[in-house]
Design a protein around this motif. Sequence first.
Motif, PDB file in Angstrom:
ATOM      1  N   PRO A 221       1.089  -1.204  -0.038  1.00 49.25           N
ATOM      2  CA  PRO A 221      -0.176   0.579   0.552  1.00 49.25           C
ATOM      3  C   PRO A 221       0.825   1.305   0.116  1.00 49.25           C
ATOM      4  O   PRO A 221       2.112   1.180   0.162  1.00 49.25           O
ATOM      5  N   GLY A 222       0.186   2.244  -0.194  1.00 51.87           N
ATOM      6  CA  GLY A 222       0.922   4.399  -0.323  1.00 51.87           C
ATOM      7  C   GLY A 222       1.442   3.659   1.441  1.00 51.87           C
ATOM      8  O   GLY A 222       2.412   4.540   1.546  1.00 51.87           O
TER       9      GLY A 222
ATOM     10  N   TRP B 197       2.539   2.239   3.242  1.00 52.76           N
ATOM     11  CA  TRP B 197       3.212   1.327   3.774  1.00 52.76           C
ATOM     12  C   TRP B 197       4.071   1.691   4.966  1.00 52.76           C
ATOM     13  O   TRP B 197       4.715   0.424   5.672  1.00 52.76           O
ATOM     14  N   ASN B 198       4.586   2.475   5.587  1.00 57.48           N
ATOM     15  CA  ASN B 198       5.494   3.044   6.554  1.00 57.48           C
ATOM     16  C   ASN B 198       4.906   2.944   7.650  1.00 57.48           C
ATOM     17  O   ASN B 198       4.529   4.562   8.047  1.00 57.48           O
ATOM     18  N   GLY B 199       4.468   2.074   8.595  1.00 59.96           N
ATOM     19  CA  GLY B 199       3.672   1.964   9.585  1.00 59.96           C
ATOM     20  C   GLY B 199       2.038   2.404   8.962  1.00 59.96           C
ATOM     21  O   GLY B 199       1.140   3.121  10.952  1.00 59.96           O
ATOM     22  N   GLY B 200       1.603   2.809   8.146  1.00 64.62           N
ATOM     23  CA  GLY B 200       0.497   3.420   8.574  1.00 64.62           C
ATOM     24  C   GLY B 200       0.604   5.016   8.191  1.00 64.62           C
ATOM     25  O   GLY B 200      -0.770   5.657   8.115  1.00 64.62           O
ATOM     26  N   ASP B 201       2.439   5.475   8.247  1.00 71.67           N
ATOM     27  CA  ASP B 201       2.142   7.130   9.163  1.00 71.67           C
ATOM     28  C   ASP B 201       1.695   7.656   7.477  1.00 71.67           C
ATOM     29  O   ASP B 201       3.547   7.275   6.267  1.00 71.67           O
ATOM     30  N   ALA B 202       1.350   8.598   7.511  1.00 73.78           N
ATOM     31  CA  ALA B 202       1.195   8.789   6.142  1.00 73.78           C
ATOM     32  C   ALA B 202       2.567   9.804   5.743  1.00 73.78           C
ATOM     33  O   ALA B 202       2.724   9.499   4.714  1.00 73.78           O
ATOM     34  N   PHE B 203       3.433  10.590   6.777  1.00 70.89           N
ATOM     35  CA  PHE B 203       3.895  11.798   5.782  1.00 70.89           C
ATOM     36  C   PHE B 203       4.996  10.948   5.980  1.00 70.89           C
ATOM     37  O   PHE B 203       5.728  11.425   4.569  1.00 70.89           O
ATOM     38  N   ARG B 204       5.419  10.036   6.671  1.00 72.19           N
ATOM     39  CA  ARG B 204       7.000   9.105   7.034  1.00 72.19           C
ATOM     40  C   ARG B 204       6.847   8.211   5.766  1.00 72.19           C
ATOM     41  O   ARG B 204       7.533   7.566   4.987  1.00 72.19           O
ATOM     42  N   SER B 205       5.558   7.394   5.073  1.00 72.69           N
ATOM     43  CA  SER B 205       5.355   6.901   3.594  1.00 72.69           C
ATOM     44  C   SER B 205       5.665   8.082   2.856  1.00 72.69           C
ATOM     45  O   SER B 205       6.793   8.151   1.604  1.00 72.69           O
ATOM     46  N   ALA B 206       4.786   9.747   2.421  1.00 73.67           N
ATOM     47  CA  ALA B 206       4.832   9.747   1.380  1.00 73.67           C
ATOM     48  C   ALA B 206       6.487  10.379   1.310  1.00 73.67           C
ATOM     49  O   ALA B 206       6.983  10.564   0.462  1.00 73.67           O
ATOM     50  N   LEU B 207       7.255  10.804   2.215  1.00 75.40           N
ATOM     51  CA  LEU B 207       8.763  11.165   2.429  1.00 75.40           C
ATOM     52  C   LEU B 207       9.615  10.205   1.689  1.00 75.40           C
ATOM     53  O   LEU B 207      10.183  10.279   1.064  1.00 75.40           O
ATOM     54  N   PHE B 208       9.471   9.031   2.267  1.00 71.58           N
ATOM     55  CA  PHE B 208       9.744   7.751   1.413  1.00 71.58           C
ATOM     56  C   PHE B 208       9.629   7.527   0.315  1.00 71.58           C
ATOM     57  O   PHE B 208      10.974   7.803  -1.027  1.00 71.58           O
TER      58      PHE B 208
ATOM     59  N   ASP C 145       7.218   1.149  -9.425  1.00 70.53           N
ATOM     60  CA  ASP C 145       6.561   0.881 -10.525  1.00 70.53           C
ATOM     61  C   ASP C 145       4.929   0.856  -9.828  1.00 70.53           C
ATOM     62  O   ASP C 145       3.900   0.670 -10.185  1.00 70.53           O
ATOM     63  N   ASN C 146       4.964   0.016  -8.349  1.00 70.25           N
ATOM     64  CA  ASN C 146       4.322   0.043  -7.592  1.00 70.25           C
ATOM     65  C   ASN C 146       3.436   1.081  -7.000  1.00 70.25           C
ATOM     66  O   ASN C 146       2.229   0.822  -6.878  1.00 70.25           O
ATOM     67  N   LEU C 147       3.920   2.309  -6.731  1.00 74.12           N
ATOM     68  CA  LEU C 147       3.869   3.541  -6.713  1.00 74.12           C
ATOM     69  C   LEU C 147       2.498   3.849  -7.868  1.00 74.12           C
ATOM     70  O   LEU C 147       1.318   4.584  -7.831  1.00 74.12           O
ATOM     71  N   ALA C 148       3.214   3.798  -8.841  1.00 77.87           N
ATOM     72  CA  ALA C 148       2.348   4.315  -9.769  1.00 77.87           C
ATOM     73  C   ALA C 148       1.361   3.548  -9.915  1.00 77.87           C
ATOM     74  O   ALA C 148       0.245   3.995 -10.748  1.00 77.87           O
ATOM     75  N   ARG C 149       1.272   2.483 -10.325  1.00 75.41           N
ATOM     76  CA  ARG C 149      -0.082   1.098 -10.250  1.00 75.41           C
ATOM     77  C   ARG C 149      -0.869   1.982  -8.760  1.00 75.41           C
ATOM     78  O   ARG C 149      -2.312   2.261  -9.785  1.00 75.41           O
ATOM     79  N   LEU C 150      -0.704   2.271  -8.326  1.00 78.85           N
ATOM     80  CA  LEU C 150      -1.632   3.253  -7.195  1.00 78.85           C
ATOM     81  C   LEU C 150      -2.378   5.245  -7.440  1.00 78.85           C
ATOM     82  O   LEU C 150      -2.820   5.264  -6.839  1.00 78.85           O
TER      83      LEU C 150
END
Length: 271
Positions: free
Chosen positions: A18-19, A21-32, A88-93
């Motif tokens: 999932p987008g 993926w980083n512990g469900g944390d929106a900011f930490r996921s978006a940054l990475f 590619d995974n992110l693009a599919r999302l």
Amino acid sequence: MTEFAVRRLLIDLDSPFPGRWNGGDAFRSALFNALSMSFPAGEQFFMDSVRAGLQRLPEAERLRMAPEVRGFVGQEATHRRIHALFNDNLARLGYDNDIERRALRRREAHKDDDLRNQVAATAATEHFTAIFSDWLLRHPEVLEGAEPRLRLLWQWHCAEESEHRCTAFDMYQALGGKQAWRIRVFKYITYTFLGDVLRQTVRNLHHDGSLWRWSTWRSAAHTLFARDGMIRGNYGQWSAYFAPDFHPAHQDDSQSRAWLQDHTADYSVVR
Ligand SMILES: [Fe+2]
Ligand SMILES: [Fe+2]
């Protein structure tokens, strides 16, 4: 000269994640996610500039640096390949990779620059990746709750970034690069790299629907500006680059070495 192993990480990136993926944390996921989106174009540029630098050296220097450059290119090529799968995974999302377009435009605009400045840009960006890598390996909680395979991916990349942190810098020096330009290019990279990553992070949060959530910016403040946060905690390491006698070899790489020793079961050595 150092010779680096090229390692293949034993993870499966074919099954989706999932987008957030980083512990469900929106900011930490978006940054990475933003960082990952910047890697394939960036790492291609690093490989090309260091390889071109090698060709420019007198024969004795070229022979001396060739094994290290081979390891550097092997590592970056592996990173580029695996982050392309991640992206590619992110693009599919439905995430839009604008940072890559910006990087490619900028590369085109600077394609006729002196090669030494292209190597200086590589060394400057590698300084960012090296200090970020050491910081992330010291703060595993930043990846708390992340899917284990993705945590492994980020830590492996960080360990290798820390390991090969000197290559572009040494190439710049071998090419006779001047101190003043090293600093000038570093300021430019600081401005463009941080600006681009911030812009892509905001774009990712917008797509994710979490840009205007209080929890998103609370996590951002903590991740970036806590006492040992990514920005505040690394200010000293960042500014060390301005010192005339700076060399990346002076930076601590114990985290990287420990990680590579402790995770031999998670990768195979290709060469
Ligand atoms: Fe890399
Ligand atoms: Fe690198």
